[in-house]
Design a protein around this motif. Structure first.
Motif, PDB file in Angstrom:
ATOM      1  N   UNK A   1       0.823  -1.275  -0.020  1.00 50.91           N
ATOM      2  CA  UNK A   1      -0.021   0.039   0.046  1.00 50.91           C
ATOM      3  C   UNK A   1       1.020   1.330   0.171  1.00 50.91           C
ATOM      4  N   UNK A   2       2.142   1.166  -0.025  1.00 58.21           N
ATOM      5  CA  UNK A   2       3.260   2.301  -0.125  1.00 58.21           C
ATOM      6  C   UNK A   2       3.418   2.819  -1.520  1.00 58.21           C
ATOM      7  N   UNK A   3       3.074   3.981  -1.585  1.00 57.74           N
ATOM      8  CA  UNK A   3       3.583   4.720  -2.769  1.00 57.74           C
ATOM      9  C   UNK A   3       5.115   4.953  -2.745  1.00 57.74           C
ATOM     10  N   UNK A   4       5.949   4.493  -3.609  1.00 65.57           N
ATOM     11  CA  UNK A   4       7.362   4.959  -3.876  1.00 65.57           C
ATOM     12  C   UNK A   4       7.650   6.156  -4.639  1.00 65.57           C
ATOM     13  N   UNK A   5       6.881   6.501  -5.397  1.00 65.19           N
ATOM     14  CA  UNK A   5       6.933   7.862  -6.291  1.00 65.19           C
ATOM     15  C   UNK A   5       6.183   7.626  -7.322  1.00 65.19           C
ATOM     16  N   UNK A   6       5.785   8.932  -7.705  1.00 64.94           N
ATOM     17  CA  UNK A   6       5.113   8.893  -9.092  1.00 64.94           C
ATOM     18  C   UNK A   6       5.708  10.232  -9.848  1.00 64.94           C
ATOM     19  N   UNK A   7       5.997   9.545 -11.275  1.00 65.78           N
ATOM     20  CA  UNK A   7       6.819  10.409 -12.029  1.00 65.78           C
ATOM     21  C   UNK A   7       6.164  11.039 -13.231  1.00 65.78           C
ATOM     22  N   UNK A   8       6.128  11.881 -13.754  1.00 66.98           N
ATOM     23  CA  UNK A   8       5.375  12.339 -15.067  1.00 66.98           C
ATOM     24  C   UNK A   8       6.420  12.608 -16.073  1.00 66.98           C
ATOM     25  N   UNK A   9       6.009  12.159 -17.319  1.00 65.28           N
ATOM     26  CA  UNK A   9       6.716  12.375 -18.561  1.00 65.28           C
ATOM     27  C   UNK A   9       6.109  13.411 -19.303  1.00 65.28           C
ATOM     28  N   UNK A  10       6.478  14.398 -19.870  1.00 67.54           N
ATOM     29  CA  UNK A  10       5.927  15.205 -20.715  1.00 67.54           C
ATOM     30  C   UNK A  10       6.641  15.353 -21.814  1.00 67.54           C
ATOM     31  N   UNK A  11       6.165  15.799 -23.009  1.00 66.32           N
ATOM     32  CA  UNK A  11       6.644  15.755 -24.418  1.00 66.32           C
ATOM     33  C   UNK A  11       7.717  16.861 -24.115  1.00 66.32           C
ATOM     34  N   UNK A  12       9.135  16.537 -24.669  1.00 64.10           N
ATOM     35  CA  UNK A  12      10.213  17.418 -24.532  1.00 64.10           C
ATOM     36  C   UNK A  12      10.949  16.705 -23.557  1.00 64.10           C
ATOM     37  N   UNK A  13      10.643  16.091 -22.655  1.00 67.20           N
ATOM     38  CA  UNK A  13      11.648  15.487 -21.531  1.00 67.20           C
ATOM     39  C   UNK A  13      12.581  14.519 -22.265  1.00 67.20           C
ATOM     40  N   UNK A  14      12.381  13.826 -23.370  1.00 65.52           N
ATOM     41  CA  UNK A  14      13.328  12.969 -23.817  1.00 65.52           C
ATOM     42  C   UNK A  14      13.390  11.674 -22.978  1.00 65.52           C
ATOM     43  N   UNK A  15      14.610  11.245 -23.065  1.00 67.67           N
ATOM     44  CA  UNK A  15      14.987  10.145 -22.180  1.00 67.67           C
ATOM     45  C   UNK A  15      15.216  10.517 -20.474  1.00 67.67           C
ATOM     46  N   UNK A  16      14.079  10.874 -19.669  1.00 64.55           N
ATOM     47  CA  UNK A  16      14.157  11.559 -18.675  1.00 64.55           C
ATOM     48  C   UNK A  16      14.507  10.585 -17.579  1.00 64.55           C
ATOM     49  N   UNK A  17      15.574  10.893 -16.662  1.00 59.88           N
ATOM     50  CA  UNK A  17      16.055   9.955 -15.552  1.00 59.88           C
ATOM     51  C   UNK A  17      15.260  10.204 -14.192  1.00 59.88           C
ATOM     52  N   UNK A  18      15.015   9.264 -13.421  1.00 59.27           N
ATOM     53  CA  UNK A  18      14.689   9.256 -12.249  1.00 59.27           C
ATOM     54  C   UNK A  18      15.266   8.413 -11.246  1.00 59.27           C
ATOM     55  N   UNK A  19      15.419   8.677  -9.846  1.00 65.41           N
ATOM     56  CA  UNK A  19      15.778   8.027  -8.856  1.00 65.41           C
ATOM     57  C   UNK A  19      14.804   8.000  -7.731  1.00 65.41           C
ATOM     58  N   UNK A  20      14.458   6.858  -6.909  1.00 59.01           N
ATOM     59  CA  UNK A  20      13.647   6.973  -6.093  1.00 59.01           C
ATOM     60  C   UNK A  20      14.353   6.473  -4.509  1.00 59.01           C
ATOM     61  N   UNK A  21      14.183   7.013  -3.584  1.00 63.73           N
ATOM     62  CA  UNK A  21      14.934   6.429  -2.255  1.00 63.73           C
ATOM     63  C   UNK A  21      14.339   5.339  -1.789  1.00 63.73           C
ATOM     64  N   UNK A  22      14.710   4.253  -1.693  1.00 64.01           N
ATOM     65  CA  UNK A  22      14.262   3.083  -1.064  1.00 64.01           C
ATOM     66  C   UNK A  22      15.248   2.445  -0.102  1.00 64.01           C
ATOM     67  N   UNK A  23      16.039   3.378   0.412  1.00 64.82           N
ATOM     68  CA  UNK A  23      17.063   2.922   1.500  1.00 64.82           C
ATOM     69  C   UNK A  23      16.468   2.158   2.600  1.00 64.82           C
ATOM     70  N   UNK A  24      15.200   2.376   2.972  1.00 69.53           N
ATOM     71  CA  UNK A  24      14.525   1.704   4.267  1.00 69.53           C
ATOM     72  C   UNK A  24      14.043   0.456   3.986  1.00 69.53           C
TER      73      UNK A  24
END
Length: 165
Positions: free
Chosen positions: A113-136
């Motif tokens: 039930x835990x959301x780790x992250x929500x990412x949005x890709x918009x036109x013009x972003x190309x190959x968009x990087x992301x990183x979500x903290x999951x250290x816990x």
């Protein structure tokens, strides 16, 4: 272990893994879809493929075009061992993204039930990087659910890749 589902109005329907002929189209049709793919009941195919990003660089990724509206694609990776971060990239095929007029695509990660992250890709972003903290969660084994959605499916030939670190 990967499960792919089409979620329509809150109802999940499995997208079976099939082994058929590869699918490809003309210029602007998006990436070729390999013969081994998940085939959803609405005609959406989910598979590992090569997508050309906005800079025409080929990217290996999971092709998961969102159907649009209240319908979305759900991928569930069972038994994933988490690391300190969930790292990746996402893009839309160059021929659909370059006009800068398509709907945004949302990529949502969760475990249980835990959301780790929500990412949005918009036109013009190309190959968009992301990183979500999951250290816990590092070192724990749990399912990872990924939802891919967009307000409409028009020209949303979307692809993403992710790994644990």
């Amino acid at each position: 272990d990967l499960h792919v589902m089409l979620v329509d109005g809150g109802v999940e329907r499995d997208c079976p893994l099939i082994h058929g002929a590869p699918l490809s189209g003309a210029l602007g049709a998006g990436p070729a879809t390999p013969g081994t793919r998940y085939a959803c009941s609405n005609g959406t195919n989910v598979a590992i493929t090569i997508l050309a990003d906005l800079d025409y660089v080929p990217r290996r990724c999971i092709f998961a075009p969102p159907p649009g509206g209240n319908t979305f694609i759900r991928l569930r990776f069972d038994g994933l061992t988490f690391g300190r971060a969930l790292h990746g990239h996402h893009a839309i095929s160059v021929h659909q993204e370059r006009d800068l007029k398509g709907a945004p695509v949302t990529l949502a990660f969760r475990t249980g039930d835990r959301e780790l992250g929500k990412l949005i890709h918009r036109d013009g972003d190309s190959w968009k990087p992301f990183e979500l903290d999951t250290s816990d969660l590092a070192g724990t084994k749990a399912p990872l659910t990924v939802d891919v959605s967009a307000p409409n499916a028009d020209a949303r030939l979307y692809c993403f890749e992710a790994d644990v670190r």
